[in-house]
Design an enzyme around this catalytic site. Structure first.
Site, PDB file in Angstrom:
ATOM      1  N   ILE A   1      -2.451  -3.261  -0.822  1.00 25.07           N
ATOM      2  CA  ILE A   1      -2.526  -1.888  -0.316  1.00 25.07           C
ATOM      3  C   ILE A   1      -3.983  -1.447  -0.150  1.00 25.07           C
ATOM      4  O   ILE A   1      -4.337  -0.796   0.837  1.00 25.07           O
ATOM      5  CB  ILE A   1      -1.767  -0.939  -1.278  1.00 25.07           C
ATOM      6  CG1 ILE A   1      -0.258  -1.243  -1.229  1.00 25.07           C
ATOM      7  CG2 ILE A   1      -2.038   0.518  -0.942  1.00 25.07           C
ATOM      8  CD1 ILE A   1       0.569  -0.554  -2.316  1.00 25.07           C
TER       9      ILE A   1
ATOM     10  N   ASN B   1      -7.246   2.994  -6.427  1.00 29.92           N
ATOM     11  CA  ASN B   1      -5.983   2.310  -6.127  1.00 29.92           C
ATOM     12  C   ASN B   1      -5.709   1.104  -7.026  1.00 29.92           C
ATOM     13  O   ASN B   1      -4.560   0.673  -7.126  1.00 29.92           O
ATOM     14  CB  ASN B   1      -6.034   1.887  -4.651  1.00 29.92           C
ATOM     15  CG  ASN B   1      -5.043   0.812  -4.310  1.00 29.92           C
ATOM     16  OD1 ASN B   1      -3.856   1.090  -4.176  1.00 29.92           O
ATOM     17  ND2 ASN B   1      -5.512  -0.430  -4.183  1.00 29.92           N
TER      18      ASN B   1
ATOM     19  N   SER C   1       2.918   6.056  -7.863  1.00 29.03           N
ATOM     20  CA  SER C   1       4.035   5.185  -7.471  1.00 29.03           C
ATOM     21  C   SER C   1       5.321   5.983  -7.566  1.00 29.03           C
ATOM     22  O   SER C   1       5.397   6.969  -8.319  1.00 29.03           O
ATOM     23  CB  SER C   1       4.123   3.985  -8.420  1.00 29.03           C
ATOM     24  OG  SER C   1       5.335   3.274  -8.219  1.00 29.03           O
TER      25      SER C   1
ATOM     26  N   TYR D   1       4.111   0.643 -17.114  1.00 25.80           N
ATOM     27  CA  TYR D   1       3.797   0.931 -15.715  1.00 25.80           C
ATOM     28  C   TYR D   1       4.315   2.323 -15.330  1.00 25.80           C
ATOM     29  O   TYR D   1       3.588   3.136 -14.763  1.00 25.80           O
ATOM     30  CB  TYR D   1       4.416  -0.144 -14.815  1.00 25.80           C
ATOM     31  CG  TYR D   1       4.050  -0.003 -13.352  1.00 25.80           C
ATOM     32  CD1 TYR D   1       2.838  -0.486 -12.881  1.00 25.80           C
ATOM     33  CD2 TYR D   1       4.908   0.621 -12.447  1.00 25.80           C
ATOM     34  CE1 TYR D   1       2.490  -0.354 -11.539  1.00 25.80           C
ATOM     35  CE2 TYR D   1       4.567   0.755 -11.110  1.00 25.80           C
ATOM     36  CZ  TYR D   1       3.360   0.264 -10.656  1.00 25.80           C
ATOM     37  OH  TYR D   1       3.010   0.402  -9.332  1.00 25.80           O
TER      38      TYR D   1
ATOM     39  N   LYS E   1       1.970   5.595 -14.243  1.00 22.69           N
ATOM     40  CA  LYS E   1       2.016   6.215 -12.917  1.00 22.69           C
ATOM     41  C   LYS E   1       2.406   7.697 -13.003  1.00 22.69           C
ATOM     42  O   LYS E   1       1.919   8.518 -12.223  1.00 22.69           O
ATOM     43  CB  LYS E   1       2.962   5.440 -12.002  1.00 22.69           C
ATOM     44  CG  LYS E   1       2.463   4.018 -11.694  1.00 22.69           C
ATOM     45  CD  LYS E   1       1.095   4.024 -11.022  1.00 22.69           C
ATOM     46  CE  LYS E   1       0.648   2.663 -10.566  1.00 22.69           C
ATOM     47  NZ  LYS E   1      -0.646   2.672  -9.855  1.00 22.69           N
TER      48      LYS E   1
ATOM     49  N   THR F   1       3.583  -6.405  -0.128  1.00 22.20           N
ATOM     50  CA  THR F   1       2.259  -7.015   0.045  1.00 22.20           C
ATOM     51  C   THR F   1       2.434  -8.528   0.068  1.00 22.20           C
ATOM     52  O   THR F   1       3.481  -9.052  -0.345  1.00 22.20           O
ATOM     53  CB  THR F   1       1.329  -6.616  -1.121  1.00 22.20           C
ATOM     54  OG1 THR F   1       1.980  -7.016  -2.333  1.00 22.20           O
ATOM     55  CG2 THR F   1       1.098  -5.119  -1.161  1.00 22.20           C
TER      56      THR F   1
END
Ligand code: NAP
Length: 258
Positions: free
Chosen positions: A23, A96, A148, A163, A167, A198
């Site tokens: 990204i 990012n 996210s 995670y 976020k 990705t």
């Protein structure tokens, strides 16, 4: 001047972290295509140098590659200083860099938890505040962070509590900075992508069964592409988003709608 011209980023200086791949690379290409000079920042300096060259060759923009571990305050301060020294200012930044770790909570070590929180949340704090100090002095600037959809919902079936927590933290940090700096000319926003295909994700054989499950759950029946985040990032980086601050723009093909 028409709206498309107003959205261009000619003459702007922007850094992107995690820009050696995925990204971040795609965002850096978009900023350069829109006319900006771009600093390609990553822990992986060989990757960053290759991307800086690729973007300069493709767009004619002035690019530099900077090695920086976003968990190191010293390296982040040095990185921001290098961008300002090179371009004379910092118009926008895209914080990012991030990692995901799929480990059941009861098996997760504290070191694993800290690694995710340090890169995904503390790294954004270090970058956003270092950039913010420069932008506050300038009296302008646009800070963009990558959150996210995992900051909104608990994605399944993979176990990723650190995670998700990191976020959700990025979203609230973004809103907090936006409020603190609302009257200064410095804007702070984040994007919340859904699953984005990705190269790393699409080429990993062990992720294939997961991708099939994610697609089955996705209203659009597919992952997003990194290119499908480009326009919103160019918008947030530029001057036409002057009334947009404290926003979290969800780009997830309606994944979080139900
Ligand atoms: P990616 O392809 O793995 O890119 C992340 C980049 O960040 C890599 O070049 C990585 O370098 C670098 N990096 C890792 N740790 C770093 C550190 N401590 N300091 C500086 N750079 C570091 O991942 P991506 O899919 O593009 O994800 C980019 C961001 O989007 C992340 O914040 C991710 O959480 C978020 N996101 C991704 C998705 C998705 O589905 N792909 C969805 C929502 C949000 P190495 O490769 O050398 O580690």
């Amino acid at each position: 001047m028409g709206i498309i011209e107003k959205m261009r980023l000619d003459g702007k200086a922007i850094y992107v972290t995690g820009a050696a791949s995925g990204i971040g690379k795609c965002a850096a290409m978009a900023f350069a295509e829109a006319g900006a000079d771009v600093a390609i920042v990553d822990i992986n300096i060989e990757g960053a140098e290759a991307v800086a060259k690729e973007i300069a060759d493709a767009t004619g923009s002035r690019t530099i590659a900077i090695q920086c571990d976003v968990t190191s305050q010293e390296q982040v301060e040095t990185m921001v200083a290098k961008v300002v020294e090179t371009y004379g200012k910092l118009d926008a930044c895209y914080n990012n860099a991030g990692i995901a770790l799929n480990v059941p909570a009861e098996e997760m070590t504290y070191e694993q938890w800290l690694k995710v929180i340090n890169i995904n949340l503390n790294g954004v704090f270090l970058c956003a505040t270092a950039a913010g100090r420069v932008m506050l002095k300038q009296g302008y600037g646009s800070i963009i962070n990558t959150a996210s959809m995992s900051g909104h919902i608990v994605n399944v079936p993979q176990p990723q509590c650190a995670y998700n927590a990191s976020k959700a933290g990025v979203i609230m940090l973004t809103k907090s900075l936006a409020i603190e700096w609302a009257k200064t000319g410095v804007r702070v926003n984040c994007i919340s992508p859904g699953y984005i295909g990705t190269d790393l994700i699409m080429n990993a054989p062990h992720l294939k069964p997961l991708i099939e499950q994610w697609n089955a759950m996705a209203p659009m029946g597919r992952l997003g592409k990194p290119e499908e985040l480009q326009s919103v990032l160019v918008y947030l980086a530029g001057d036409t988003s002057s009334f947009t601050t404290g926003s979290d723009i969800v780009v997830d093909g309606a994944f979080t709608c139900f």
